[in-house]
Design a protein around this motif. Sequence first.
Motif, short mmCIF file in Angstrom:
data_model
loop_
_atom_site.label_atom_id
_atom_site.label_comp_id
_atom_site.label_asym_id
_atom_site.label_seq_id
_atom_site.Cartn_x
_atom_site.Cartn_y
_atom_site.Cartn_z
N VAL A 39 4.72 -9.59 15.53
CA VAL A 39 5.28 -8.34 15.05
C VAL A 39 5.21 -8.22 13.92
N VAL A 40 4.72 -6.83 13.90
CA VAL A 40 4.75 -6.49 12.52
C VAL A 40 5.84 -5.53 11.77
N GLY A 41 5.93 -6.07 10.75
CA GLY A 41 7.17 -4.61 10.35
C GLY A 41 6.32 -3.88 9.01
N VAL A 42 6.58 -2.77 8.83
CA VAL A 42 5.71 -1.68 7.92
C VAL A 42 7.25 -1.36 7.55
N ILE A 43 7.14 -0.64 5.93
CA ILE A 43 8.57 -0.38 4.93
C ILE A 43 7.21 1.14 4.56
N TYR A 44 7.82 1.57 5.01
CA TYR A 44 6.77 2.65 3.63
C TYR A 44 7.61 3.81 3.07
N GLU A 45 6.85 3.89 2.13
CA GLU A 45 7.76 5.98 1.26
C GLU A 45 7.15 6.92 2.29
N SER A 46 7.42 7.87 1.85
CA SER A 46 7.19 9.78 2.47
C SER A 46 6.43 10.01 2.42
N ARG A 47 5.70 9.29 3.97
CA ARG A 47 4.06 9.83 4.11
C ARG A 47 3.67 9.68 5.13
N ILE A 73 5.04 -8.34 6.46
CA ILE A 73 5.85 -7.67 6.89
C ILE A 73 4.71 -6.52 5.39
N VAL A 74 4.11 -5.25 6.03
CA VAL A 74 3.36 -5.07 5.35
C VAL A 74 3.87 -3.53 4.73
N PRO A 75 4.83 -3.55 2.68
CA PRO A 75 4.86 -2.41 2.65
C PRO A 75 3.87 -1.47 1.74
N ARG A 76 3.68 -0.20 2.68
CA ARG A 76 2.81 0.78 2.09
C ARG A 76 3.75 1.81 0.66
N GLY A 77 2.97 1.74 -0.01
CA GLY A 77 4.36 2.75 -1.23
C GLY A 77 3.59 2.41 -2.57
N GLY A 78 4.78 2.43 -3.69
CA GLY A 78 4.58 2.44 -4.93
C GLY A 78 5.22 0.91 -5.37
N ARG A 79 5.48 0.82 -7.23
CA ARG A 79 5.15 -0.64 -7.68
C ARG A 79 6.45 -0.55 -7.11
N SER A 80 7.67 0.08 -7.34
CA SER A 80 9.00 -0.01 -7.05
C SER A 80 9.47 -1.27 -5.69
N LEU A 81 9.01 -0.45 -4.66
CA LEU A 81 8.76 -0.56 -3.04
C LEU A 81 8.22 -2.24 -2.70
N VAL A 82 6.87 -1.84 -3.29
CA VAL A 82 6.38 -3.54 -3.33
C VAL A 82 6.61 -4.36 -3.68
N GLU A 83 6.78 -4.35 -5.24
CA GLU A 83 7.96 -5.83 -5.60
C GLU A 83 8.97 -5.35 -4.99
N VAL A 86 9.36 -13.76 4.95
CA VAL A 86 8.53 -13.91 5.86
C VAL A 86 6.90 -13.37 5.23
N PRO A 87 6.26 -14.37 5.33
CA PRO A 87 4.96 -13.37 5.23
C PRO A 87 4.51 -11.68 4.53
N VAL A 88 4.18 -11.42 3.63
CA VAL A 88 3.86 -10.13 2.81
C VAL A 88 1.92 -10.04 2.99
N PHE A 89 1.96 -8.55 3.39
CA PHE A 89 0.48 -8.14 3.17
C PHE A 89 0.20 -7.19 1.92
N ALA A 90 0.72 -7.14 0.45
CA ALA A 90 0.79 -6.31 0.17
C ALA A 90 -0.08 -6.74 -1.10
N HIS A 91 -0.17 -5.07 -2.41
CA HIS A 91 -0.59 -5.30 -3.44
C HIS A 91 0.26 -4.70 -4.38
N LEU A 92 0.38 -5.01 -5.76
CA LEU A 92 1.43 -4.57 -6.64
C LEU A 92 0.64 -3.64 -7.03
N GLU A 93 -0.80 -3.06 -7.16
CA GLU A 93 -1.37 -2.08 -7.93
C GLU A 93 -2.81 -2.38 -8.24
N GLY A 94 -3.32 -1.22 -8.52
CA GLY A 94 -5.26 -1.72 -8.47
C GLY A 94 -5.69 -1.15 -9.68
N LEU A 95 -5.53 -2.51 -10.46
CA LEU A 95 -5.61 -2.81 -12.06
C LEU A 95 -7.55 -2.62 -11.89
#
Lengths: 422, 422
Positions: free
Chosen positions: B121-129, B205-215, B223-232
């Motif tokens: 089961v994959v939980g996806v939390i995203y912003e308004s896209r 959990i997969v967050p898709r969105g800006g820094r504050s959401l991912v943080e 639970v485990p998270v697939f995330a990137h905080l930022e792409g520097l």
Amino acid sequence: MAPPVPALMSEIGQRARAAMRVLALVPAEAKSAALRAAAAAIRTAGRGILAANALDLAEMRAAGRASSFIDRATLDPGRIEAMARGVDEIADLPDPVGRVLARFERPNGLLIERVSTPLGVVGVIYESRPNVTADAAALCLMAGNAAILRSGSETLRTAEAIAAAMARGIAEAGLPVDAVQLVPTRDRAAVGEMLAGLGGTVDVIVPRGGRSLVERVQSEARVPVFAHLEGLCHVFVHGQADLAMATGIVLNAKMRRTGVCGAAETLLVDRACADTHLTPLVEALLQAGCEVRGDEVVRAVDPRVAAASEADWSTEYLDAIISARVVDGLDGALAHIDRYSSHHTDAIVTADDAAAARFLAEVDSAIVLHNASTQFADGGEFGFGGEIGIATGRMHARGPVGVEQLTSFKYRIHGSGQTRPS
Amino acid sequence: MAPPVPALMSEIGQRARAAMRVLALVPAEAKSAALRAAAAAIRTAGRGILAANALDLAEMRAAGRASSFIDRATLDPGRIEAMARGVDEIADLPDPVGRVLARFERPNGLLIERVSTPLGVVGVIYESRPNVTADAAALCLMAGNAAILRSGSETLRTAEAIAAAMARGIAEAGLPVDAVQLVPTRDRAAVGEMLAGLGGTVDVIVPRGGRSLVERVQSEARVPVFAHLEGLCHVFVHGQADLAMATGIVLNAKMRRTGVCGAAETLLVDRACADTHLTPLVEALLQAGCEVRGDEVVRAVDPRVAAASEADWSTEYLDAIISARVVDGLDGALAHIDRYSSHHTDAIVTADDAAAARFLAEVDSAIVLHNASTQFADGGEFGFGGEIGIATGRMHARGPVGVEQLTSFKYRIHGSGQTRPS
């Protein structure tokens, strides 16, 4: 005076991170050479290790620890040699780092490779088993990871002697001495620090020990964990099972070693063969000294069979006890396993390949076997050259965690000036 | 009255778990057919989706949201068709489940296969896209996973219309309607429940969105998270770089799209070619409308170059701004990147293959490129047929997370009665 635990642990984390950077780029030969030197150092330090172990054992006896606990913590020259040989065997493994896991060329000419890399820093938290110090350190190092080892406090002297010997070998071979660090305190606050990730320096935690340790790690860890809580393994004797094969597998799965996580805890017998197979299976278990707790049908076989309670179906005995019941065919077995399995290892015995294929597909466990004993759930038996544990989660590693599972990967992309169209 | 959030979310988790059990065993053709039906249903429901979107947009305007935010949330017939086409493309992917990842026979005759399975089961939390609803649902389903989608609350009506259309298609095709569930409330407590794992029912959990959401997700998730905080991301122009190639790559890496995580944020120029390469690179960036913030050497090139502060080296601008400095050769570049990179994507431009090989080996990022733009950091460009995100962690998935990365594996062992010797 010893530094406070948070400062001590933070320092250990920083050192591990620095060592990790070096280890990630070290060629396989250097890692193998360092492990061979570590194995040699363990042999050389044998007397010192035994002396340290004697102090630990004396303290355990004075504290009135159970003899089985003391047995597991006891070293002798044979066990030290086995430990050193284990390290040598890991040194002989093919390099798990730098494998090209996938390679594809894109229409624009970009060549993309997925290449294995170390995981980073691995924290291992274990109970008072001296061999884990050497095993875990060697597996982590061969995979290019820095290891932070937290030994059970009652074998801390023993672990320190082993880790110090390995560190000497590793340093002689020119690799960073911080590749393997043992937490030098019995203070339990050190475990809390590790579970919090040491300020982002720990990539994964591997607990090795009993249920209470693993539960604590799973509930408190703020970093990923490779763990199994328990091995509630089933053997299902299907209607089309050969009786002799079934008897051999059931006896081995339960009785070869009762204390390992791959030991069977529940026997399921298909109603379709209960008339012919149930009595011989139960008698064979009783004869081998196994207590049998069964449902009504199983109890009718022999007065020595006790009544199984609901709790028995979810009890990991780790002892010469088995729960047994009759189920209605493959579907009955699948329903029982789905409800009670710990997703570790489950086996079917059958001559019916279609039934076996369904069992292997539908049972959601790390390891599923057809016509083989659940006691094969072991990294060594998989040819992994040892394991740091068995994972029952679905993330990253599942089943025996050997050097290959202690790696991650990255993408290397080879271009010739490609830019991405808008 | 709506049920309280914990009860609602627990119910969603249970339904996802039940759907997951069915999905895990569904053949590829059924998953593809369900996704094609879902794509068709999105097209059929186009007017309803646009009507729901219009209500969301009106509320955003009334709330005075920024026009860039509203733009991203806006659907039109073209975007709906693109969304449906995206789902069709995922339906065409080869089945990521059931792949034999490894197969080995042991000396005792056991045949061991490592076979890919769904993650669960994959939980996806995203912003308004709005498109994320369709993308994420399709990727999860093709990998045999049940999806729990938590849309940004300001596009909840739009997401509901899309999810409802997809659910109709999925149900028509005979797959469980709970394969894709959208959280039907704006209450932020629902996010907390997902991060807590919904009673053990959520695997990742997969967050898709800006820094504050991912943080928030990274710090609170149990639970485990697939995330990137930022792409520097960095582009290093090595001393042996071809100037024309370097200019093309730098401009594309920074300016093709400035708001994507693979956009370059820092330009590193080797001192060895600064005399010849630095001025044209900086002028090309300025001419393209990019603000350049540089060290002293870079500032000397053009008065329009502002002074870079220490903070600039760790700022993900996501805008037409780049930080730039001169470094001392490959080692200088590696040291800068090691210190400031977010381990996402970094590139070297050079004609020197040995330098490129060292860069690709030593830079510890999910994606490392030689002579190509960092903007290729994208699942579609990798041929993954879409991505649910880009992971910068080292556990399980790293880089673009496509259907293959949304799987786990199990071991299937085929025996002929083997038991394990003591």
